[in-house]
Enzyme design. Sequence first.
Site, PDB file in Angstrom:
ATOM      1  N   GLY A 262       0.810  -1.202   0.000  1.00  0.00           N
ATOM      2  CA  GLY A 262       0.000   0.000   0.000  1.00  0.00           C
ATOM      3  C   GLY A 262       0.845   1.254   0.000  1.00  0.00           C
ATOM      4  O   GLY A 262       0.313   2.367   0.003  1.00  0.00           O
ATOM      5  N   ASP A 263       2.157   1.103   0.017  1.00  0.00           N
ATOM      6  CA  ASP A 263       3.097   2.228  -0.026  1.00  0.00           C
ATOM      7  C   ASP A 263       4.347   1.736  -0.746  1.00  0.00           C
ATOM      8  O   ASP A 263       4.242   0.922  -1.654  1.00  0.00           O
ATOM      9  CB  ASP A 263       3.388   2.727   1.398  1.00  0.00           C
ATOM     10  CG  ASP A 263       3.757   4.208   1.448  1.00  0.00           C
ATOM     11  OD1 ASP A 263       4.602   4.613   0.631  1.00  0.00           O
ATOM     12  OD2 ASP A 263       3.231   4.940   2.289  1.00  0.00           O
TER      13      ASP A 263
END
Length: 475
Positions: A262-263
């Site tokens: 997610g990052d």
Amino acid sequence: MASRTRSSIRFTVLLVIWMAVITQSMAPVECRRRKAHDHVRRGGEKKTICRAHTASVEDFGAVGDGVTSNTKAFHAAMANLSQYSASGGATLVVPAGRWLTGPFNLTSHFTLFLHRDAVILASQDLNEWPIIDPLPSYGRGRDLPGGRYTNFIHGSNLTDVVITGDNGTIDGQGEIWWQKFKNKELNYTRGYLVELMFSDQIVISNLTFVNSTSWNIHPVYSSNIIVSGVTILAKIPSPNTDGINPDSCSNVRIEDCYIVSGDDCIAIKSGWDEYGISFGMPSQHIIIRRLTCISPTSAVIALGSEMSGGIQDVRAEDIIAINSESGVRIKTSPGRGGFVKDIFVRRMNLYTMKWVFWMTGHYGDHPDDKFDPKATPVINGISYSDVVAENVTMAGNLLGIEAAPFTGICISNVTVDMSKSKKLPWNCSDIQGVSSSVSPTPCALLPDQGSSAKPCPFPTDELPIDYVEFNECSY
């Protein structure tokens, strides 16, 4: 406590360059004993890593039904097995099952081993997560000022720690944390799935990490680290679920990993503004190889933005990325200080990207108003070569700092297939460098040296962490 009969477990552990001390020791819990295996370091020097003592978490009353809290059992296991750190070390086996527990701390000369059908589940009861001090190189929590929740699996001032298995799973059950973070319902910074600090000789291998509360694997102020053969899976989007973040660490090897993030898939850091400058511990001598990454909202490999202690000698090669925002991203700004230098990346295959190369000297995001705006970072010696990218919005977005241009940039043998986009392929300012055999043609600040130019450099020497090998121990 009566020992139980179990099928033999064979797993791969790391040959390390330190010697485990094998001696006799008495203990209140009966531990299964076996003959230690030799491990051979390149050059013929023999070292030992297999532990002299082994126990199962079941020996301490744990129940693998996914419902029963095993926090006391894990704490009891660690308290007991820590007694063996000076007498051959210990292994804690987590058998098949779903083992719910609150956070727990590791010990030195220790292996945590997960069976292929074992899942360690992080407790969702926030009362089981005590508050700990912020990292000194950050001065505060990363999410919020003040302290931070403890990490799920934690260790400090340790030597010789192995977290491994037969592809068992560590599940942070992070959904409750993500929602509270998004709704601004937390008073402290989220902890990480695994954090080892001020430690030496760390191995994390052959495991799957899912649903982390925030960053997944965070070695910090540590050295001689190998992360090998791990799978990291995060829901997209999930906030700040970086994959592997070496932070003020030296001699790191990351290899054969698959990350859906997610990052950033990998983010190399070294402290935040005035706190990182004062702490002064760089991240250096880092190898990244055979990485597969999916990161729709961020970078495959990020350097910074917290890089105030410096980042140097990073070697990344044989990288595959699909549906990721950027291939390599350097993030910094005035106030950071520090440096990013001697960064070497080669053999990247990228599919569906917003940017292949992204550098910015205008990231901002300061911990407080105490930073020195005159603390200017130095970015120098950045080499990218042998890159193929398809379906790309922009080849490069390279924006340095007017008072301190990014220098020594070299890009060679790069082919970028642009998607149908109205954007220019390159956007450059305040940078200095060269290019050769790059398509589409780079900006004027990266003049083409011609097809006869030497390719961008990549180191030919081996780092000490390259000499560490794997072998097997049986239990």
